[in-house]
Design a protein around this motif. Structure first.
Motif, PDB file in Angstrom:
ATOM      1  N   SER A  43      -5.354  -3.326  16.422  1.00  0.00           N
ATOM      2  CA  SER A  43      -4.462  -2.734  15.581  1.00  0.00           C
ATOM      3  C   SER A  43      -3.566  -1.721  16.152  1.00  0.00           C
ATOM      4  O   SER A  43      -2.289  -1.440  16.042  1.00  0.00           O
ATOM      5  CB  SER A  43      -4.944  -2.366  14.333  1.00  0.00           C
ATOM      6  N   ARG A  47       1.843   2.260  13.334  1.00  0.00           N
ATOM      7  CA  ARG A  47       1.659   1.463  12.300  1.00  0.00           C
ATOM      8  C   ARG A  47       3.040   0.880  12.277  1.00  0.00           C
ATOM      9  O   ARG A  47       3.977   1.442  11.837  1.00  0.00           O
ATOM     10  CB  ARG A  47       1.159   2.212  11.137  1.00  0.00           C
ATOM     11  N   SER A  48       3.198  -0.367  12.715  1.00  0.00           N
ATOM     12  CA  SER A  48       4.479  -1.240  12.432  1.00  0.00           C
ATOM     13  C   SER A  48       4.197  -2.104  11.426  1.00  0.00           C
ATOM     14  O   SER A  48       2.996  -2.654  10.961  1.00  0.00           O
ATOM     15  CB  SER A  48       4.690  -2.085  13.520  1.00  0.00           C
ATOM     16  N   LEU A  49       5.351  -2.314  10.489  1.00  0.00           N
ATOM     17  CA  LEU A  49       5.292  -2.835   9.219  1.00  0.00           C
ATOM     18  C   LEU A  49       6.214  -4.239   9.500  1.00  0.00           C
ATOM     19  O   LEU A  49       7.256  -4.335   9.831  1.00  0.00           O
ATOM     20  CB  LEU A  49       5.616  -2.262   8.073  1.00  0.00           C
ATOM     21  N   ASP A  62       1.224  -4.553   6.950  1.00  0.00           N
ATOM     22  CA  ASP A  62       0.648  -3.981   8.255  1.00  0.00           C
ATOM     23  C   ASP A  62       0.919  -5.072   9.428  1.00  0.00           C
ATOM     24  O   ASP A  62       0.242  -6.112   9.166  1.00  0.00           O
ATOM     25  CB  ASP A  62      -0.525  -3.275   8.390  1.00  0.00           C
ATOM     26  N   ALA A  64      -0.516  -5.289  12.284  1.00  0.00           N
ATOM     27  CA  ALA A  64      -1.594  -5.422  12.752  1.00  0.00           C
ATOM     28  C   ALA A  64      -2.326  -6.753  12.264  1.00  0.00           C
ATOM     29  O   ALA A  64      -3.334  -7.094  12.825  1.00  0.00           O
ATOM     30  CB  ALA A  64      -2.415  -4.097  12.612  1.00  0.00           C
ATOM     31  N   HIS A  65      -1.910  -7.102  10.636  1.00  0.00           N
ATOM     32  CA  HIS A  65      -2.674  -8.058  10.296  1.00  0.00           C
ATOM     33  C   HIS A  65      -2.004  -9.397  10.063  1.00  0.00           C
ATOM     34  O   HIS A  65      -2.340 -10.376   9.499  1.00  0.00           O
ATOM     35  CB  HIS A  65      -3.076  -7.621   8.724  1.00  0.00           C
ATOM     36  N   HIS A 127      -7.401 -10.948   7.823  1.00  0.00           N
ATOM     37  CA  HIS A 127      -8.022  -9.405   7.626  1.00  0.00           C
ATOM     38  C   HIS A 127      -9.680  -9.817   7.263  1.00  0.00           C
ATOM     39  O   HIS A 127     -10.100 -10.604   6.332  1.00  0.00           O
ATOM     40  CB  HIS A 127      -7.546  -8.771   6.323  1.00  0.00           C
ATOM     41  N   GLU A 144       8.856   0.652  11.814  1.00  0.00           N
ATOM     42  CA  GLU A 144       7.794   1.633  12.233  1.00  0.00           C
ATOM     43  C   GLU A 144       7.659   2.584  11.059  1.00  0.00           C
ATOM     44  O   GLU A 144       8.672   3.117  10.070  1.00  0.00           O
ATOM     45  CB  GLU A 144       7.997   2.594  13.496  1.00  0.00           C
ATOM     46  N   SER A 147       3.733   8.356   9.074  1.00  0.00           N
ATOM     47  CA  SER A 147       2.373   8.703   8.008  1.00  0.00           C
ATOM     48  C   SER A 147       3.110   9.305   6.997  1.00  0.00           C
ATOM     49  O   SER A 147       2.412   9.186   5.876  1.00  0.00           O
ATOM     50  CB  SER A 147       1.475   9.579   8.726  1.00  0.00           C
ATOM     51  N   GLU A 166      -1.213  -0.984  -0.998  1.00  0.00           N
ATOM     52  CA  GLU A 166      -2.105   0.415  -0.032  1.00  0.00           C
ATOM     53  C   GLU A 166      -1.141   1.597  -0.738  1.00  0.00           C
ATOM     54  O   GLU A 166      -1.499   2.764  -0.733  1.00  0.00           O
ATOM     55  CB  GLU A 166      -1.874   0.167   1.316  1.00  0.00           C
ATOM     56  N   SER A 180      -1.865  -4.792   0.601  1.00  0.00           N
ATOM     57  CA  SER A 180      -2.988  -4.530   1.065  1.00  0.00           C
ATOM     58  C   SER A 180      -3.601  -5.921   1.391  1.00  0.00           C
ATOM     59  O   SER A 180      -3.865  -6.796   0.597  1.00  0.00           O
ATOM     60  CB  SER A 180      -4.043  -3.902  -0.063  1.00  0.00           C
TER      61      SER A 180
END
Lengths: 187, 97
Positions: A43, A47-49, A62, A64-65, A127, A144, A147, A166, A180
């Motif tokens: 990941s 944190r890229s969306l 996300d 990454a998933h 996931h 991007e 946080s 999330e 999520s």
């Protein structure tokens, strides 16, 4: 009326379960040999969306998933499933379970899979060893996430729906729900 | 090298294509008074069971390379009888029971 005669193996009938397990074992070896085993995705720190839409409502997940984004091919229906299951799709030799994200987010709404998958996208999410494709109306952007820009889920959202998020993030002047992956993949 | 294969009786249950191991099929009966209705009786290899379907389409042989495990996301959402695998050919997707 007709009768189907069973086949006899030289040593008599093999137990059904044993035969099935052997076939699944072979299928698994074949998949590995063909390089179809999925690599584990790192990941990474950023944190890229992926931002997508259901109607006018925006959502994010996300990146990454996200394993891939596809155009729907023919989706084979499966009987005896919960309503959010649209069916199975042949995804380059892999079997992909396609879920209706609109119905997951708003249980009880009727949708017709054959007609409504046209012109849409399937976002394939992984996931915890699970994977499914979520049917969405439009895929908009990859953005991007700072946080500081992740906000908690609004108190006004129904808890049963709120568990699917999330939080919320700001995108293009509007708030979109950050899904999520775990909650969306697990019934 | 793949050597395994399974011969399936293919039926249309009205929503999906189901495949039953031919060796497990005892008999297929047309249900009287219900056009297009069939009853598949199983149990040569396991416990007796039966299944009603709309149409019997024939048989197909799937090799091990055409058989995939049930995706976990689907398995958890099946409320009725669990298939044991998915058959995937270039043209069709079968649920194997």
């Amino acid at each position: 009326m007709f009768e189907v005669i069973g086949m006899m193996s030289p040593g008599g009938f093999s137990p059904l379960q044993e035969v099935r397990e052997e076939l699944l074992r072979e299928a698994s070896i074949e998949a590995g040999a063909s390089g179809r085993e999925k690599g584990r995705r790192d990941s990474g720190p950023a944190r890229s969306l992926l931002v997508f839409f259901l109607g006018a409502e925006g959502f994010a997940v996300d990146l990454a998933h996200v394993r891939k984004v596809l155009r729907p091919a023919r989706i084979a229906r499966v009987s005896g499933t919960s309503p959010e299951v649209l069916g199975l799709m042949n995804c380059q030799g892999e079997v992909l379970c396609v879920l209706d994200l609109r119905r997951i987010l708003s249980p009880g709404k009727e949708t017709s899979p054959a007609a409504e998958s046209e012109g849409k996208f399937i976002v394939v999410v992984q996931h915890g060893g699970k994977e499914a494709g979520f049917l969405v109306d439009a895929v908009r952007d990859v953005t991007e996430l700072a946080s500081s820009s992740l906000h908690p889920v609004l108190d006004s959202i129904d808890p049963s729906r709120g568990r699917l998020f999330e939080g919320t993030v700001s995108y293009g002047g509007q708030f979109v729900g950050l899904l999520s992956p775990s909650a969306c993949l697990n019934p | 090298m793949t050597t395994g294969s399974v011969d399936l009786l293919v039926v249309d249950d009205g929503a999906a294509l189901r495949g039953y191991d031919c060796r497990d099929v005892v008999r297929v009966e047309e249900v009287a008074g219900e056009p297009g209705g069939f009853l598949v009786r199983l149990g040569r290899l396991g416990s007796p069971r039966e299944f009603g379907c709309r149409e019997v389409l024939g048989s197909v042989t799937l090799s091990a390379r055409e058989i995939r495990p049930i995706p976990e996301a689907l398995r958890e959402r099946i409320t009725g009888e669990q298939p044991w695998a998915v058959g995937l050919t270039g043209r069709e997707i079968y649920l194997l029971y």
